[in-house]
Enzyme design. Structure first.
Site, PDB file in Angstrom:
ATOM      1  N   CYS A 194      33.973   1.718  -4.723  1.00  0.00           N
ATOM      2  CA  CYS A 194      32.972   1.666  -4.709  1.00  0.00           C
ATOM      3  C   CYS A 194      32.226   2.144  -6.673  1.00  0.00           C
ATOM      4  CB  CYS A 194      31.511   1.466  -4.093  1.00  0.00           C
ATOM      5  SG  CYS A 194      29.191   0.295  -4.337  1.00  0.00           S
ATOM      6  N   LYS A 206      34.104   9.044   0.642  1.00  0.00           N
ATOM      7  CA  LYS A 206      33.712   8.990  -0.512  1.00  0.00           C
ATOM      8  C   LYS A 206      32.726   9.773  -1.249  1.00  0.00           C
ATOM      9  CE  LYS A 206      30.878   5.019  -2.939  1.00  0.00           C
ATOM     10  NZ  LYS A 206      29.936   4.233  -2.705  1.00  0.00           N
ATOM     11  N   GLU A 233      37.603  -2.270  -0.097  1.00  0.00           N
ATOM     12  CA  GLU A 233      36.461  -0.828   0.179  1.00  0.00           C
ATOM     13  C   GLU A 233      36.163  -1.579   1.426  1.00  0.00           C
ATOM     14  OE1 GLU A 233      31.820   0.613  -0.531  1.00  0.00           O
ATOM     15  OE2 GLU A 233      32.868  -0.949  -1.630  1.00  0.00           O
TER      16      GLU A 233
END
Length: 488
Positions: free
Chosen positions: A365, A313, A256
Site C-alpha cells: 500500500c 507491513k 494486497e
C-alpha cells in the site's frame, strides 16, 4: 491582507493539483509557487502563515479529496461527517504549508535574511515535517510534479526533497526574474536545467544478472465481496485461472490481501494447486501470530513450495489499519465498524528472495510514499515491488498520484518497480523511473514484462535526506546567531 488575498492563495493551491498526476501539467508548479511567493514576500509574519495555510487548504482539499471516497463509500460515514473529516484532514496538512511560509517570513524579518533565499529551504522543512509528524502523510510533495520533467534526474542524488527544493527554487527565480527584471535569475534557472539534462543519462546503478520475466495479476475483485465466505473460492479460482496464463514468467505478483486467508491456513498443496510449476508467486495475505494480526505478503518460490517467506507491513494507515488516539475517536470506530482497522506493525528488516536472482524490496500500500523508510529497509534488493488495494480510493486522483510515488522510488533507488493493484493501474517502471506499461483501471487484466534487476547504490541511498539537514542548518543558523546576540 484581506479575504480576497486569502481566497487567491486558496485558488493557487487548488490550481497546483493539476501539476500532479493524472494531469501532469508540471509547469503549473512553478507558476503557483511564484504566485504564493508574491503574496507572502511583503506580508507580515502572521499574514504569511495564514496565506501559506490557505494555499495548503486549496491544495489538499482538491488533491486528497479521495479520502471522502474511502470514508463514505467503504467506511459507511454519512455525508456531513465525511465532509467534516475531509476538511479537518486538509486543514491538518495545510498547517505544514503555513509552517513553511511562517518560517521564511519570520527568519527574514527577525534576522534580516533574504526571504527569497530562505523560501525553498523552509518549504522543504515543511514537507519533511509532514512526512513524520503523527506518523506522517508525505502526499503531494512538489517534487512529484517533476516526474515527467528534467528535474526528475536529481532524484538519485537527493531524493524527493531535493527535487522539491529545486522546484521551489526555480519558482522563486521565476518570481525574481519578473519582479526585479533581473537577467541573473533566468541564467541561474537555465544552468539548473542544463545540469539536469546532463545528469539525466547517468547510470547510478548497474545490471545484476540476467533479465527476469515478471507478471502481474489484476483481478478487480470488489471490496464489498472479497471477504465474504461465499466469494473466497471464486476469488481464488480467478487468481488461479489468470495466473495459469502466465506460464512463461519467473515471478507473478498478486495485489494486497489477494488471498482471503491467514498465511498459516495455506500449505504446500494449496500453492501447488494455485501456481503453475516453476513459477514463483508474491501475494498479499493476512497473518496472525497468536496475538496480533498483520497486513502481510508471502513469497513462495518455485521449487520450494513447502516454505513461504513472510513480509509484514511496517507503516500502517491511521484509521484504516489501526486506531490512533482511541480515547478521542473510540466512538467513531464503534459507529463506523471499519474493516481491517486493528493491525499491528512490524519492526526491522524483512529480506525476501528466490535464490540470488530475485531479491525483492517490498512495500504494501502507501509504504512506498515514505522515501527514507524504503531506502532504509531496502537491503540487498534488486527489484522493487509494491502491492496495493486501490479500490479503496474508487475512481479518484489517488491511484494516479501513487503512480508518481512508484516512479520516484524507482529513480531514487536505481531499481525497477513492479506494482500490482487489485483494481489498477498495475505498473512496470524501469530503474530510471520511466513508466513502461500500465494496465487499465477497473478491469480484469494480466501483464508481463522482462525486468532487469539492478544493484549498487545511488548517492541518495548512501547519504539520504541531506538537503533536509542543509535546510535546517540554513534556517536555524540565523536563529542561533540571534540567540547569541541576545545573550550578550
Amino acid at each position: 491582507m484581506n479575504w480576497k488575498t486569502c481566497l487567491l492563495s486558496v485558488a493557487l493551491g487548488a490550481l497546483s493539483v493539476f501539476a500532479f498526476a493524472p494531469f501532469e501539467i508540471y509547469i503549473l508548479a512553478f507558476l503557483t509557487i511564484a504566485g504564493l511567493v508574491h503574496l507572502t514576500r511583503s506580508a507580515t509574519v502572521k499574514a504569511s502563515a495564514i496565506l501559506g495555510f490557505s494555499f495548503g487548504m486549496g491544495l489538499y482539499l482538491g488533491g486528497v479529496s479521495w479520502v471522502y471516497v474511502s470514508l463514505s463509500t467503504y467506511g459507511g460515514m454519512p455525508l456531513w461527517m465525511g465532509a467534516i473529516a475531509v476538511i479537518g484532514f486538509a486543514a491538518l496538512l495545510a498547517v505544514f504549508t503555513g509552517l513553511s511560509t511562517l518560517i521564511a517570513s519570520w527568519a527574514a524579518r527577525r534576522f534580516q535574511c533574504n526571504f527569497l533565499l530562505l523560501f525553498p529551504f523552509s518549504w522543504v522543512v515543511g514537507e519533511w515535517c509532514r512526512s513524520w509528524v503523527l506518523t506522517g502523510f508525505p502526499w503531494l510533495d512538489f517534487g512529484y510534479t517533476q516526474v515527467p520533467a528534467f528535474l526528475f534526474s536529481w532524484a538519485p542524488i537527493g531524493g524527493i526533497y531535493l527535487v522539491s527544493f529545486l522546484t521551489i527554487a526555480l519558482a522563486v527565480l521565476l518570481f525574481h526574474g519578473i519582479n526585479a527584471r533581473s537577467y541573473r535569475s533566468p541564467i541561474a534557472a537555465a544552468m539548473v536545467l542544463l545540469v539536469s539534462i546532463l545528469i539525466s543519462g547517468v547510470e547510478w546503478t548497474e545490471k545484476d544478472g540476467k533479465l527476469i520475466t515478471v507478471g502481474v495479476v489484476q483481478a478487480n475483485i470488489s471490496i464489498d465481496e472479497k471477504w465474504l465466505e461465499t466469494m473466497r473460492k471464486q476469488a481464488l479460482d480467478q487468481y488461479q485461472s489468470l495466473t495459469a496464463e502466465l506460464t512463461t514468467v519467473d515471478l507473478v505478483v498478486w495485489p494486497e490481501t489477494a488471498i482471503p486467508y491467514y498465511a498459516n491456513q495455506t500449505d504446500e498443496r494449496f500453492w501447488k494447486a494455485m501456481v503453475p510449476k516453476d513459477v514463483s508467486v508474491l501475494a498479499g495475505i493476512l497473518d496472525h501470530d497468536g496475538k496480533n494480526s498483520y497486513n502481510s505478503a508471502v513469497l513462495n518460490c518455485a521449487g520450494n513450495r513447502a516454505e513461504n517467506q513472510l513480509y509484514r507491513k511496517r507503516h500502517l494507515v491511521p484509521f484504516g489499519e489501526y486506531q490512533p488516539l482511541q480515547f478521542l475517536f473510540s466512538w467513531v470506530f464503534e459507529y463506523l465498524s471499519l474493516p481491517m482497522s486493528d493491525f499491528a506493525k512490524w519492526e526491522g528488516l524483512q529480506p525476501i528472495q528466490c535464490g540470488d536472482s530475485i531479491r525483492v524490496g517490498l512495500s504494501i500500500c502507501y509504504e512506498d510514499a515514505f522515501a527514507n523508510e524504503y531506502r532504509s529497509h531496502l537491503g540487498e534488493a534488486n527489484v522493487l515491488v509494491n502491492i496495493s488495494e486501490d479500490a479503496w480510493f474508487g475512481d479518484s486522483l489517488a491511484p494516479h498520484q501513487r503512480k508518481q510515488f512508484a516512479q520516484m522510488r524507482a529513480r531514487e533507488l536505481g531499481r525497477p518497480m513492479v506494482r500490482s493493484a487489485n483494481s489498477g493501474p498495475s505498473l512496470f517502471i524501469d530503474h530510471h523511473g520511466q513508466l513502461l506499461h500500465s494496465t487499465p483501471q477497473f478491469e480484469v487484466a494480466i501483464a508481463s514484462r522482462d525486468v532487469q534487476p539492478m544493484t549498487g547504490h545511488t548517492p541518495y541511498m548512501i547519504i539520504g535526506n541531506w538537503i533536509v539537514w542543509l535546510a535546517l542548518l540554513v534556517i536555524f543558523t540565523p536563529v542561533g546567531f540571534g540567540l547569541l546576540r541576545k545573550g550578550r
